[in-house]
Motif scaffolding. Structure first.
Motif, PDB file in Angstrom:
ATOM      1  N   VAL A 133       0.988  -1.605   0.116  1.00  0.00           N
ATOM      2  CA  VAL A 133      -0.176  -0.024   0.098  1.00  0.00           C
ATOM      3  C   VAL A 133       0.837   0.935  -0.101  1.00  0.00           C
ATOM      4  CG1 VAL A 133      -1.770   1.670   1.032  1.00  0.00           C
ATOM      5  CG2 VAL A 133      -1.773  -1.156   0.898  1.00  0.00           C
ATOM      6  N   THR A 134       0.759   2.215  -1.378  1.00  0.00           N
ATOM      7  CA  THR A 134       1.873   3.666  -1.301  1.00  0.00           C
ATOM      8  C   THR A 134       0.996   4.658   0.059  1.00  0.00           C
ATOM      9  OG1 THR A 134       0.309   3.785  -3.189  1.00  0.00           O
ATOM     10  CG2 THR A 134       2.179   2.505  -3.275  1.00  0.00           C
ATOM     11  N   GLY A 135       1.398   5.342  -0.354  1.00  0.00           N
ATOM     12  CA  GLY A 135       0.583   6.675   0.169  1.00  0.00           C
ATOM     13  C   GLY A 135       0.898   6.845   1.985  1.00  0.00           C
TER      14      GLY A 135
ATOM     15  N   ALA B  17      -3.934   5.685   2.784  1.00  0.00           N
ATOM     16  CA  ALA B  17      -3.309   3.643   3.319  1.00  0.00           C
ATOM     17  C   ALA B  17      -3.443   3.996   4.787  1.00  0.00           C
ATOM     18  CB  ALA B  17      -1.555   4.630   2.847  1.00  0.00           C
ATOM     19  N   THR B  18      -3.639   4.662   5.809  1.00  0.00           N
ATOM     20  CA  THR B  18      -3.181   4.069   7.395  1.00  0.00           C
ATOM     21  C   THR B  18      -5.003   3.576   7.410  1.00  0.00           C
ATOM     22  OG1 THR B  18      -3.189   6.243   7.510  1.00  0.00           O
ATOM     23  CG2 THR B  18      -4.028   5.584   9.334  1.00  0.00           C
TER      24      THR B  18
ATOM     25  N   GLU C  29      -3.806  -0.022   5.921  1.00  0.00           N
ATOM     26  CA  GLU C  29      -2.982  -0.363   7.750  1.00  0.00           C
ATOM     27  C   GLU C  29      -4.203  -0.821   8.440  1.00  0.00           C
ATOM     28  OE1 GLU C  29       1.405   0.278   8.342  1.00  0.00           O
ATOM     29  OE2 GLU C  29      -0.113   1.351   9.457  1.00  0.00           O
TER      30      GLU C  29
ATOM     31  N   ARG D  37       2.414  -0.823   4.351  1.00  0.00           N
ATOM     32  CA  ARG D  37       2.198   0.094   4.377  1.00  0.00           C
ATOM     33  C   ARG D  37       3.202   1.406   3.807  1.00  0.00           C
ATOM     34  NH1 ARG D  37       0.875   4.884   7.872  1.00  0.00           N
ATOM     35  NH2 ARG D  37       0.999   4.215   9.251  1.00  0.00           N
TER      36      ARG D  37
ATOM     37  N   ASN E  86      -2.292   1.220  -4.572  1.00  0.00           N
ATOM     38  CA  ASN E  86      -1.949   2.969  -5.026  1.00  0.00           C
ATOM     39  C   ASN E  86      -2.802   4.226  -4.400  1.00  0.00           C
ATOM     40  OD1 ASN E  86      -0.071   4.733  -5.370  1.00  0.00           O
ATOM     41  ND2 ASN E  86      -0.865   5.749  -7.798  1.00  0.00           N
ATOM     42  N   ALA E  87      -2.341   3.767  -2.951  1.00  0.00           N
ATOM     43  CA  ALA E  87      -3.232   5.389  -2.466  1.00  0.00           C
ATOM     44  C   ALA E  87      -1.980   7.131  -2.522  1.00  0.00           C
ATOM     45  CB  ALA E  87      -3.666   4.522  -1.002  1.00  0.00           C
TER      46      ALA E  87
END
Length: 307
Positions: free
Chosen positions: A18-20, A26-27, A30, A39, A67-68
Motif C-alpha cells: 500500500v503506497t501513500g 493508506a492509514t 493498514e 504500508r 496505490n493510495a
C-alpha cells in the motif's frame, strides 16, 4: 462497514503493498487490513525517485498493490505541474508495469476531479473526463497510464475523503469551530463525502474477492466509489459540527457562501457526484450513507476510547 475485526479484513496470504505513507486511505487500509498490509511512503518509496518504486516492490514482493499515494495539493499543482505529473501520472504507470510483470492486480485510487462538474447529474464511468486543473488532468492521465500498463488494474474514483486522522475538511471544520463563532463555507458545490475507512474496506473486499475467485475480465477498468448520498461543503460542515456538539464542542454559526466568494487558484467541480452502481454490480460493494459514516468518524475523533 469499517468496523475493525480481529486479524483484519483480509484472509491469510501474501503481502499487499500500500503506497501513500501516512495518508488517510493508506492509514485506514493498514488499520483495517491486518498484518498482510505493507504500508510504505517517503523516504522508502518516493515518487520523485522512480528507482525507489521498483526497489520497494522487489523488497515487499507483494501479491497485490494498492496505490493510495498522490499529489493532492490541488492549488499548488497549478504552479508545480511537473511534480504533480510525476506523482499522479508517471508513478501509477511504473507501479502498473511492475504489477503486470508480476501478474498481480493493481488497485489505483483516483478522484472526482477528473470531471469539470458541469454535467448536472451524477457521473458514470462512461462519461468522458473533463478536468479543469493540473491535479485533475494528471490524475486522469494516471488512470489511463495504469490501465494501459497492466490489464489487471482496478481504478477507484472517489470524492471528498475524510477520516479521524490526517489533514481533511472535517477535522479542519471541527478545529475551526472551536476558535471561531462564525464560519463561512462554500455552499454551491455538491458531491459525496467519503470516509477513508469505508473506502479502505471497499478496497480490501475487492482484494479478497479477487483472491477468492481469481481475476475476471469484468474487474478491469474504472469504478466509482464514494459515500452514498450527497451534500455541499456547507452541509458537510454543518453535519460534522452538529455531531461534534454532541461531544460538548461549541456549535458556531455556519454561513453558506458562493464559490466566487472564496477564489482559489484551481477551479473546483461544482457538482462532482458519482454514480457508484457499477461498483455494486461487479464487486457487490456499496459504501454506506455518508451521514452514518461521518457520525462514526467524528465520534472516533472526539472520543478516542470509541475507536
Amino acid at each position: 462497514m469499517a468496523a475493525p475485526v480481529s486479524g483484519g479484513l483480509l484472509p491469510e496470504g501474501g503481502p499487499v503493498l500500500v503506497t501513500g505513507g501516512s495518508g488517510q486511505v493508506a492509514t485506514s487500509l493498514e488499520r483495517l487490513g491486518g498484518p498482510r498490509i505493507r504500508r510504505v511512503g517517503r523516504p522508502q518509496l518516493d515518487f520523485d525517485r522512480p528507482d525507489s518504486i521498483a526497489e520497494t516492490f522487489r523488497s515487499v514482493a507483494p501479491v497485490a498493490v494498492v496505490n493510495a499515494a498522490a499529489w493532492t495539493a490541488v492549488d499548488a499543482a497549478e504552479n508545480e505541474p511537473e511534480g504533480a505529473a510525476r506523482a499522479n501520472r508517471d508513478a501509477p504507470e511504473i507501479l502498473a508495469r511492475l504489477c503486470a510483470e508480476a501478474g498481480i492486480p493493481l488497485i489505483h485510487i483516483s478522484t472526482d476531479y477528473v470531471f469539470d462538474g458541469d454535467k448536472g447529474a451524477p457521473y458514470t464511468e462512461a462519461d468522458p473526463t473533463s478536468p479543469t486543473g493540473v491535479y485533475g488532468r494528471t490524475k486522469a492521465e494516471g488512470e489511463q497510464a495504469a490501465l494501459a500498463a497492466n490489464p489487471r488494474t482496478v481504478v477507484l474514483r472517489t470524492s471528498w475523503v475524510y477520516s479521524a486522522t490526517g489533514k481533511n475538511f472535517v477535522r479542519t471544520m471541527i478545529n475551526a469551530g472551536e476558535k471561531n463563532p462564525v464560519l463561512r463555507v462554500v455552499g454551491d458545490q455538491q458531491g459525496s463525502p467519503t470516509s477513508a475507512d469505508d473506502l479502505a474496506e471497499a478496497v480490501l473486499r475487492i482484494v479478497a474477492l479477487i483472491e477468492r475467485d481469481g481475476w475476471k475480465p469484468d474487474y478491469a477498468g474504472i469504478f466509482h466509489a464514494s459515500g452514498t448520498g450527497e451534500t455541499t461543503w456547507h452541509g458537510l460542515a454543518v453535519a460534522a459540527l452538529e455531531r461534534a456538539a454532541h461531544h460538548g464542542r461549541t456549535m458556531p454559526d455556519v454561513q453558506a457562501i458562493r464559490t466566487a466568494d472564496w477564489p482559489t487558484p484551481a477551479r473546483r467541480p461544482a457538482d462532482s457526484r458519482l454514480d457508484c452502481d457499477k461498483l455494486h454490480r461487479v464487486f457487490g460493494v456499496r459504501l454506506p450513507e455518508w451521514r452514518t459514516s461521518l457520525d462514526r468518524t467524528v465520534d472516533r475523533l472526539l472520543s478516542p476510547a470509541a475507536s
